[in-house]
Scaffold this motif. Structure first.
Motif, PDB file in Angstrom:
ATOM      1  N   THR A  60     133.949 110.999  -7.200  1.00  0.00           N
ATOM      2  CA  THR A  60     134.561 112.130  -7.314  1.00  0.00           C
ATOM      3  C   THR A  60     133.759 113.501  -6.710  1.00  0.00           C
ATOM      4  N   ARG A  61     135.075 114.523  -6.098  1.00  0.00           N
ATOM      5  CA  ARG A  61     134.560 115.336  -4.915  1.00  0.00           C
ATOM      6  C   ARG A  61     133.328 116.182  -5.876  1.00  0.00           C
ATOM      7  N   ARG A  62     133.156 116.149  -6.901  1.00  0.00           N
ATOM      8  CA  ARG A  62     131.999 116.862  -7.468  1.00  0.00           C
ATOM      9  C   ARG A  62     130.565 115.740  -8.415  1.00  0.00           C
ATOM     10  N   GLY A  63     130.816 114.422  -7.692  1.00  0.00           N
ATOM     11  CA  GLY A  63     129.417 113.905  -7.980  1.00  0.00           C
ATOM     12  C   GLY A  63     130.445 111.852  -8.662  1.00  0.00           C
ATOM     13  N   PRO A  64     129.448 112.056  -9.337  1.00  0.00           N
ATOM     14  CA  PRO A  64     129.635 110.280  -9.601  1.00  0.00           C
ATOM     15  C   PRO A  64     129.863 110.714 -11.108  1.00  0.00           C
ATOM     16  N   THR A  65     131.256 109.640 -11.558  1.00  0.00           N
ATOM     17  CA  THR A  65     131.244 109.830 -12.937  1.00  0.00           C
ATOM     18  C   THR A  65     131.571 108.509 -13.722  1.00  0.00           C
ATOM     19  N   SER A  66     131.875 108.516 -15.126  1.00  0.00           N
ATOM     20  CA  SER A  66     131.203 106.824 -15.502  1.00  0.00           C
ATOM     21  C   SER A  66     131.972 106.832 -16.770  1.00  0.00           C
ATOM     22  N   ALA A  67     132.056 106.063 -17.427  1.00  0.00           N
ATOM     23  CA  ALA A  67     132.803 105.368 -18.759  1.00  0.00           C
ATOM     24  C   ALA A  67     132.295 104.147 -19.294  1.00  0.00           C
TER      25      ALA A  67
ATOM     26  N   ALA B 247     123.358 104.054 -12.001  1.00  0.00           N
ATOM     27  CA  ALA B 247     123.690 105.268 -11.560  1.00  0.00           C
ATOM     28  C   ALA B 247     124.471 105.214  -9.909  1.00  0.00           C
ATOM     29  N   ALA B 248     124.871 105.894  -9.336  1.00  0.00           N
ATOM     30  CA  ALA B 248     125.573 105.107  -7.937  1.00  0.00           C
ATOM     31  C   ALA B 248     124.441 105.488  -6.726  1.00  0.00           C
ATOM     32  N   VAL B 249     123.558 104.911  -5.381  1.00  0.00           N
ATOM     33  CA  VAL B 249     123.029 105.051  -4.602  1.00  0.00           C
ATOM     34  C   VAL B 249     123.822 105.569  -3.556  1.00  0.00           C
ATOM     35  N   ALA B 250     123.184 106.412  -2.957  1.00  0.00           N
ATOM     36  CA  ALA B 250     123.921 107.095  -1.758  1.00  0.00           C
ATOM     37  C   ALA B 250     123.602 106.739  -0.755  1.00  0.00           C
ATOM     38  N   LYS B 251     124.818 106.607   0.250  1.00  0.00           N
ATOM     39  CA  LYS B 251     124.613 105.838   1.106  1.00  0.00           C
ATOM     40  C   LYS B 251     123.700 106.155   2.089  1.00  0.00           C
ATOM     41  N   GLY B 252     123.575 105.354   3.129  1.00  0.00           N
ATOM     42  CA  GLY B 252     121.690 104.971   3.400  1.00  0.00           C
ATOM     43  C   GLY B 252     120.219 105.524   2.328  1.00  0.00           C
TER      44      GLY B 252
ATOM     45  N   ALA C 182     131.024 104.837  -5.472  1.00  0.00           N
ATOM     46  CA  ALA C 182     130.498 104.681  -6.915  1.00  0.00           C
ATOM     47  C   ALA C 182     129.085 103.893  -7.776  1.00  0.00           C
ATOM     48  N   ALA C 183     129.622 102.801  -6.731  1.00  0.00           N
ATOM     49  CA  ALA C 183     128.812 101.430  -7.204  1.00  0.00           C
ATOM     50  C   ALA C 183     127.344 100.418  -5.819  1.00  0.00           C
ATOM     51  N   VAL C 184     126.602 100.604  -6.541  1.00  0.00           N
ATOM     52  CA  VAL C 184     125.681  98.933  -5.448  1.00  0.00           C
ATOM     53  C   VAL C 184     126.196  97.663  -5.807  1.00  0.00           C
ATOM     54  N   GLU C 185     126.438  97.237  -4.556  1.00  0.00           N
ATOM     55  CA  GLU C 185     125.991  95.730  -4.524  1.00  0.00           C
ATOM     56  C   GLU C 185     125.267  94.717  -3.861  1.00  0.00           C
ATOM     57  N   ILE C 186     124.407  93.778  -4.425  1.00  0.00           N
ATOM     58  CA  ILE C 186     123.609  93.438  -3.784  1.00  0.00           C
ATOM     59  C   ILE C 186     123.567  92.071  -3.368  1.00  0.00           C
ATOM     60  N   ALA C 187     123.463  91.416  -2.501  1.00  0.00           N
ATOM     61  CA  ALA C 187     123.232  89.917  -2.341  1.00  0.00           C
ATOM     62  C   ALA C 187     122.119  88.797  -1.905  1.00  0.00           C
ATOM     63  N   TYR C 188     121.870  87.846  -2.147  1.00  0.00           N
ATOM     64  CA  TYR C 188     120.982  86.930  -1.913  1.00  0.00           C
ATOM     65  C   TYR C 188     121.734  85.320  -1.421  1.00  0.00           C
ATOM     66  N   VAL C 189     120.993  85.293   0.189  1.00  0.00           N
ATOM     67  CA  VAL C 189     121.605  83.992   0.147  1.00  0.00           C
ATOM     68  C   VAL C 189     120.935  82.866  -0.362  1.00  0.00           C
ATOM     69  N   VAL C 190     120.933  81.898  -1.690  1.00  0.00           N
ATOM     70  CA  VAL C 190     120.473  81.146  -2.240  1.00  0.00           C
ATOM     71  C   VAL C 190     120.918  79.864  -1.959  1.00  0.00           C
ATOM     72  N   THR C 191     119.634  78.589  -1.927  1.00  0.00           N
ATOM     73  CA  THR C 191     120.277  77.204  -1.835  1.00  0.00           C
ATOM     74  C   THR C 191     119.284  76.271  -2.786  1.00  0.00           C
ATOM     75  N   CYS C 192     119.622  75.188  -3.394  1.00  0.00           N
ATOM     76  CA  CYS C 192     119.334  74.556  -4.766  1.00  0.00           C
ATOM     77  C   CYS C 192     119.189  73.323  -3.990  1.00  0.00           C
ATOM     78  N   PRO C 193     118.383  72.423  -3.634  1.00  0.00           N
ATOM     79  CA  PRO C 193     118.393  70.945  -2.838  1.00  0.00           C
ATOM     80  C   PRO C 193     117.699  70.478  -4.044  1.00  0.00           C
ATOM     81  N   ASP C 194     117.321  70.562  -5.359  1.00  0.00           N
ATOM     82  CA  ASP C 194     116.967  69.431  -6.209  1.00  0.00           C
ATOM     83  C   ASP C 194     118.365  68.937  -6.328  1.00  0.00           C
TER      84      ASP C 194
ATOM     85  N   SER D 125     133.550 111.631 -24.670  1.00  0.00           N
ATOM     86  CA  SER D 125     132.993 110.052 -24.339  1.00  0.00           C
ATOM     87  C   SER D 125     132.841 110.476 -22.670  1.00  0.00           C
ATOM     88  N   ILE D 126     133.085 111.313 -21.734  1.00  0.00           N
ATOM     89  CA  ILE D 126     132.927 110.907 -20.076  1.00  0.00           C
ATOM     90  C   ILE D 126     132.326 112.598 -19.756  1.00  0.00           C
ATOM     91  N   ASP D 127     131.797 112.324 -19.196  1.00  0.00           N
ATOM     92  CA  ASP D 127     130.981 113.602 -17.990  1.00  0.00           C
ATOM     93  C   ASP D 127     131.645 114.367 -17.548  1.00  0.00           C
TER      94      ASP D 127
END
Length: 258
Positions: free
Chosen positions: A191-198, A91-96, A42-54, A223-225
């Motif tokens: 869902t089985r028919r594809g992504p939905t959102s509200a 929107a969702a991003v397909a796996k792979g 349904a969604a995608v997460e993005i991660a970084y490793v951040v260091t702040c030495p100041d 209001s929901i597709d």
């Protein structure tokens, strides 16, 4: 929904008072970690490793910002490497499938005012930019690395209505403070028919004065597709009085629809 770009505006008073001899001398170090799908895609997460030495960051706990083509968040940084997680907009991003993430980490001296004409490092403002391409793999949901200021919001329940809409309940808190801001949210499901959102049909004003309470919001079926089904939904919400320095509160999580 989601937060708007907050890099333009007024520099907050606390940052104006930062000692110039120590503040902003050392740039943050930013490394791409990975991108992964959550909520059965349904969604995608993005991660970084951040260091702040100041040294000023460690002493004062100032916020940094992560701005990408998939969203924006502010987080607290430290001299030790830490993982910073962003729940991507859209929107969702397909796996792979590969995605390209263009990202910039801004140091505290860059926040809330226009730094476009500053050279990197000038006036202590560091803008560390990178672009990375990665294939999206399935993974476990991790809450966003956001910072609450002056309050807290938690989505406690999400349900389908008999008419086919969605009902969301959130708990608000501003103990020993106040927030008079707008509450918006986004709920996504694969869902089985594809992504939905509200999304919240309109920004709702929520006033809080040294208290804690819950409130329920309804999204009508029209209001929901596509109708929601039983299963996990990915939820993000924001309660904001002022994007340029707060107060504000964020929430991200996974809820189970039954």
């Amino acid at each position: 929904m989601r937060r708007v770009w907050a890099v333009l505006g007024l520099l907050v008073t606390s940052l104006l008072a930062m000692p110039s001899a120590e503040a902003g001398e050392v740039p943050p170090v930013v490394q791409f970690d990975r991108a992964w799908s959550v909520g059965d895609g349904a969604a995608v997460e993005i991660a970084y490793v951040v260091t702040c030495p100041d040294p000023s960051d460690a002493a004062n706990g100032y916020r940094h910002a992560l701005a990408t083509n998939y969203g924006y968040l502010e987080f607290r940084c430290s001299p030790e490497p830490q993982r910073v997680v962003l729940l991507a907009e859209g929107a969702a991003v397909a796996k792979g499938r590969p995605i390209t993430v263009d990202a910039t980490v801004y140091s505290p001296q860059c926040l809330y005012w226009d730094t476009s004409e500053l050279e990197n490092g000038e006036q202590g403002c560091w803008k560390v930019t990178r672009s990375d391409t990665a294939r999206v793999k399935a993974g476990r949901f991790v809450p966003e690395s956001t910072v609450d200021i002056g309050g807290r919001v938690d989505v406690t329940d999400v349900r389908r209505t008999r008419a086919g809409g969605l009902r969301l309940t959130a708990a608000f808190s501003c103990v020993e403070g106040r927030i008079f801001g707008y509450f918006t949210f986004d709920v996504r499901q694969m869902t089985r028919r594809g992504p939905t959102s509200a999304t919240s049909p309109a920004a709702s004003e929520v006033a809080c004065f040294d208290e804690s309470f819950t409130r329920t919001f309804t999204v009508p079926r029209r209001s929901i597709d596509r109708p929601f089904t039983k299963g996990d939904v990915v939820v993000s919400a924001e309660w904001v009085e002022g994007y340029e320095g707060g107060p504000w509160a964020w929430h991200s999580g996974v809820q189970r629809l039954r």
